[in-house]
Design a protein around this motif. Structure first.
Motif, PDB file in Angstrom:
ATOM      1  N   GLY A 249       0.812  -1.217   0.000  1.00 36.90           N
ATOM      2  CA  GLY A 249       0.000   0.000   0.000  1.00 36.90           C
ATOM      3  C   GLY A 249       0.839   1.257   0.000  1.00 36.90           C
ATOM      4  O   GLY A 249       1.843   1.362  -0.709  1.00 36.90           O
ATOM      5  N   PHE A 250       0.434   2.236   0.825  1.00 30.54           N
ATOM      6  CA  PHE A 250       1.081   3.547   0.866  1.00 30.54           C
ATOM      7  C   PHE A 250       1.636   3.785   2.262  1.00 30.54           C
ATOM      8  O   PHE A 250       0.932   3.612   3.256  1.00 30.54           O
ATOM      9  N   SER A 251       2.889   4.214   2.331  1.00 33.50           N
ATOM     10  CA  SER A 251       3.533   4.436   3.626  1.00 33.50           C
ATOM     11  C   SER A 251       4.536   5.570   3.529  1.00 33.50           C
ATOM     12  O   SER A 251       5.009   5.913   2.443  1.00 33.50           O
ATOM     13  N   ALA A 252       4.860   6.130   4.689  1.00 34.58           N
ATOM     14  CA  ALA A 252       6.026   6.993   4.803  1.00 34.58           C
ATOM     15  C   ALA A 252       7.253   6.093   4.927  1.00 34.58           C
ATOM     16  O   ALA A 252       7.143   4.864   4.886  1.00 34.58           O
ATOM     17  N   CYS A 253       8.415   6.696   5.087  1.00 31.46           N
ATOM     18  CA  CYS A 253       9.639   5.901   5.045  1.00 31.46           C
ATOM     19  C   CYS A 253      10.726   6.569   5.884  1.00 31.46           C
ATOM     20  O   CYS A 253      10.910   7.791   5.812  1.00 31.46           O
ATOM     21  N   TYR A 254      11.421   5.787   6.697  1.00 31.23           N
ATOM     22  CA  TYR A 254      12.602   6.314   7.388  1.00 31.23           C
ATOM     23  C   TYR A 254      13.601   6.826   6.358  1.00 31.23           C
ATOM     24  O   TYR A 254      13.861   6.160   5.350  1.00 31.23           O
ATOM     25  N   ASP A 255      14.190   7.997   6.612  1.00 31.33           N
ATOM     26  CA  ASP A 255      15.233   8.500   5.720  1.00 31.33           C
ATOM     27  C   ASP A 255      16.571   7.941   6.185  1.00 31.33           C
ATOM     28  O   ASP A 255      17.240   8.518   7.053  1.00 31.33           O
ATOM     29  N   LEU A 256      16.957   6.828   5.617  1.00 27.69           N
ATOM     30  CA  LEU A 256      18.154   6.130   6.058  1.00 27.69           C
ATOM     31  C   LEU A 256      19.443   6.756   5.557  1.00 27.69           C
ATOM     32  O   LEU A 256      20.530   6.262   5.872  1.00 27.69           O
ATOM     33  N   THR A 257      19.345   7.842   4.803  1.00 29.62           N
ATOM     34  CA  THR A 257      20.567   8.560   4.431  1.00 29.62           C
ATOM     35  C   THR A 257      20.976   9.536   5.527  1.00 29.62           C
ATOM     36  O   THR A 257      22.006  10.188   5.412  1.00 29.62           O
ATOM     37  N   ASN A 258      20.170   9.616   6.588  1.00 31.74           N
ATOM     38  CA  ASN A 258      20.468  10.456   7.751  1.00 31.74           C
ATOM     39  C   ASN A 258      21.042   9.561   8.849  1.00 31.74           C
ATOM     40  O   ASN A 258      20.336   8.708   9.390  1.00 31.74           O
ATOM     41  N   PRO A 259      22.309   9.704   9.218  1.00 38.06           N
ATOM     42  CA  PRO A 259      22.908   8.833  10.236  1.00 38.06           C
ATOM     43  C   PRO A 259      22.155   8.864  11.569  1.00 38.06           C
ATOM     44  O   PRO A 259      22.104   7.849  12.269  1.00 38.06           O
ATOM     45  N   GLU A 260      21.573   9.997  11.907  1.00 35.42           N
ATOM     46  CA  GLU A 260      20.810  10.096  13.147  1.00 35.42           C
ATOM     47  C   GLU A 260      19.582   9.185  13.101  1.00 35.42           C
ATOM     48  O   GLU A 260      19.218   8.552  14.103  1.00 35.42           O
ATOM     49  N   VAL A 261      18.962   9.097  11.939  1.00 35.04           N
ATOM     50  CA  VAL A 261      17.795   8.223  11.774  1.00 35.04           C
ATOM     51  C   VAL A 261      18.217   6.764  11.876  1.00 35.04           C
ATOM     52  O   VAL A 261      17.533   5.940  12.509  1.00 35.04           O
TER      53      VAL A 261
END
Length: 530
Positions: A249-261
């Protein structure tokens, strides 16, 4: 488009941007030269022929691993740190790059030389392997049996049946929909009244337990609101939280290019392990095909969809128990890869050997050949009478691979006799465990594949198109049945070979073709004894 006639050295990124005119490199073929590489899922089409249309590493990953590497049967290779496009045109390899001209390295005389040089230069082995249990015992995944109905009762019943039917205990994977929401890592209380007790019980039975996870976050969930406030979710070009369409379906997504994330997400997973006793995680999703590089504004301005897929796999590699299905680069790293979900069909079964040998040639030695019988759950819908021969042959193909993974329950769909055959080959896998583990350690030190294409092991001996047998290390030639029937031909290279029944074959200067009977309970394999 700029055209470059390419003859020598390494590709890299020298500061060119995608706004520049693409660079087209035409690599003139040497006599008899053929090419492998790019996508693990195209292994069944390797070495590539004239029919290969343009393939774009920046747009798709075919539900599996992708690597910016092309290898030739004549000892040449192409590597680029950035994605490129490639095709076969009039017998020549043509490579287009938006970043820099690519060039070809002459590393030796054959496929093995090309791979060894590329591995040493661009994805050297880490010296580490995933957990030893991956290589010595079978795996069990609840996906085909339960799909989205993961629950304590059925999970424990599946585990008990493993033991009751004489299958060795190994890694046990609880698949999608055990959690409250995507982005949340707590069990659904309505389905799992005592998750810690369940996992403790599985441990007592001899299993290690992994949970399915993804980088997606359910919209309108508490996690979504919290992560959005923190700025941890991927944004679109307008600066708003991006909504990604994926298979659920439709989801948001962790921004894994951010080391803090990444650090935050890793801590959430560690908290799951502390709370429930989980051993590790199956890292699904993150595919280039879903991330659509042009649509999103990553925290890292240099990142693209391929970078995102790589960051997800790097997070996986930080856990001893991990599994990935999609990955960009990372050859030589202690990451467990799996072939993409295949149909329940003979055609899909025939893909396993060439796709596995392609995985090894792209640096992913620690790979599992999908699930026994197929991992594409929709192909099991409406099946009233299962092809028992197909399931048994699938188990045999897996038995002498680096890993084997059950999902559809043999005891549910097979006769007692055929269930016992599958259990026997699960036992064979564990008997070969010390040898397979030695190959994994060898791969971690040298980069050499565990499952090896025949052309890799015996170059220029007529094995270019061989897709139905493989080498397990340098000691065993394995020739499973991948089509219905009880007889096949095997092409034995020079040497002295002893088969699984004790018969010895002496082959002199050129490969020798033999015919052999293969009843349903037999997996032909040949040990090189000289």
């Amino acid at each position: 488009m700029k055209k470059i006639a390419c003859t020598l050295l390494l590709a890299g990124w020298f500061g060119f941007t995608s706004a520049q005119e693409p660079f087209e490199t035409s690599i003139e073929s040497l006599p008899g030269e053929r090419w492998w590489g790019g996508f693990v899922a195209l292994g069944n089409r390797m070495p590539f022929g004239e029919e290969l249309a343009e393939q774009d590493l920046s747009k798709i990953n075919y539900n599996n691993q992708s690597v910016p590497l092309l290898l030739s049967s004549e000892g040449r290779y192409v590597w680029s740190e950035r994605p490129f496009r490639f095709r076969i045109e009039q017998g020549n390899l043509v490579v287009d790059s938006d970043h820099a001209p690519v060039e070809v390295v002459r590393a030796g005389e054959n496929l093995r030389d090309a791979y060894a040089a590329a591995s040493a230069a661009h994805f050297p082995p880490s010296g580490r392997i995933p957990q030893e249990l991956f290589f010595s015992m079978p795996q069990y995944n609840t996906w085909i049996e339960l799909t989205y109905d993961q629950n304590r009762h059925d999970i424990m019943q599946y585990a008990r049946k493993v033991v009751e039917h004489g299958f060795p205990c190994g890694i046990f994977m609880i698949d999608d929909n055990w959690q409250n929401d995507y982005g949340n890592f707590d069990f659904k209380a309505s389905r799992f009244p005592d998750p810690r007790g369940m996992i403790d019980s599985l441990h007592e039975m001899g299993f290690r337990v992994m949970l399915w996870i993804s980088p997606y976050v359910s919209p309108d969930s508490p996690e979504f609101r919290s992560l959005e406030r923190k700025g941890y979710l991927l944004k679109n070009r307008a600066g708003k939280t991006a909504v990604i369409r994926w298979w659920n379906g439709f989801s948001a997504c962790y921004d894994l290019t951010n080391p803090e994330v990444v650090a935050y997400l890793r801590e959430q997973l560690e908290e799951n392990r502390r709370r429930y006793g989980t051993d590790g995680f199956k890292f699904d999703g993150g595919d280039v095909a879903y991330m659509q590089a042009e649509a999103y504004a990553y925290h890292d301005p240099e990142a693209d969809a391929n970078t995102y897929m790589q960051r997800w796999a790097e997070l996986g590699a930080s856990f001893d128990y991990n599994e990935l299905r999609a990955c960009w680069k990372l050859g030589g790293q202690p990451v467990v890869q799996r072939l993409g979900d295949k149909d329940y069909s003979w055609e899909a079964l025939r893909l396993l050997i060439p796709d596995m040998t392609a995985a090894g040639l792209l640096g992913h030695a620690f790979t599992c050949p999908d699930m026994i019988g197929g991992g594409q759950y929709t192909s099991f819908f409406g099946v009233e009478h299962f092809d028992e021969e197909l399931i048994v042959r699938s188990a045999q193909v897996h038995a002498l691979m680096p890993m084997m993974q059950f999902s559809v329950a043999p005891w549910r769909i097979l006769s007692p006799e055929n269930t016992a055959i599958c259990a026997r080959y699960a036992q064979l896998h564990s008997e070969f465990g010390p040898y397979i583990l030695s190959l994994a350690r060898h791969a971690a030190e040298t980069g050499e594949p565990i499952v090896r294409a025949m052309e890799y092991a015996f170059p220029h001996m007529g094995f270019l198109e061989c897709r139905d047998q493989f080498m397990l290390g340098d000691r065993y030639l394995v020739a499973p049945m991948v089509s219905p029937g009880t007889r096949r031909e095997v092409l034995l290279p020079p040497g002295t070979w002893r088969d699984d029944r004790g018969e010895v074959f002496k082959v002199s200067k050129k490969p020798r073709r033999i015919a052999t009977d293969v009843p349903l309970d037999r997996l032909p394999y040949y040990e090189r004894i000289r």
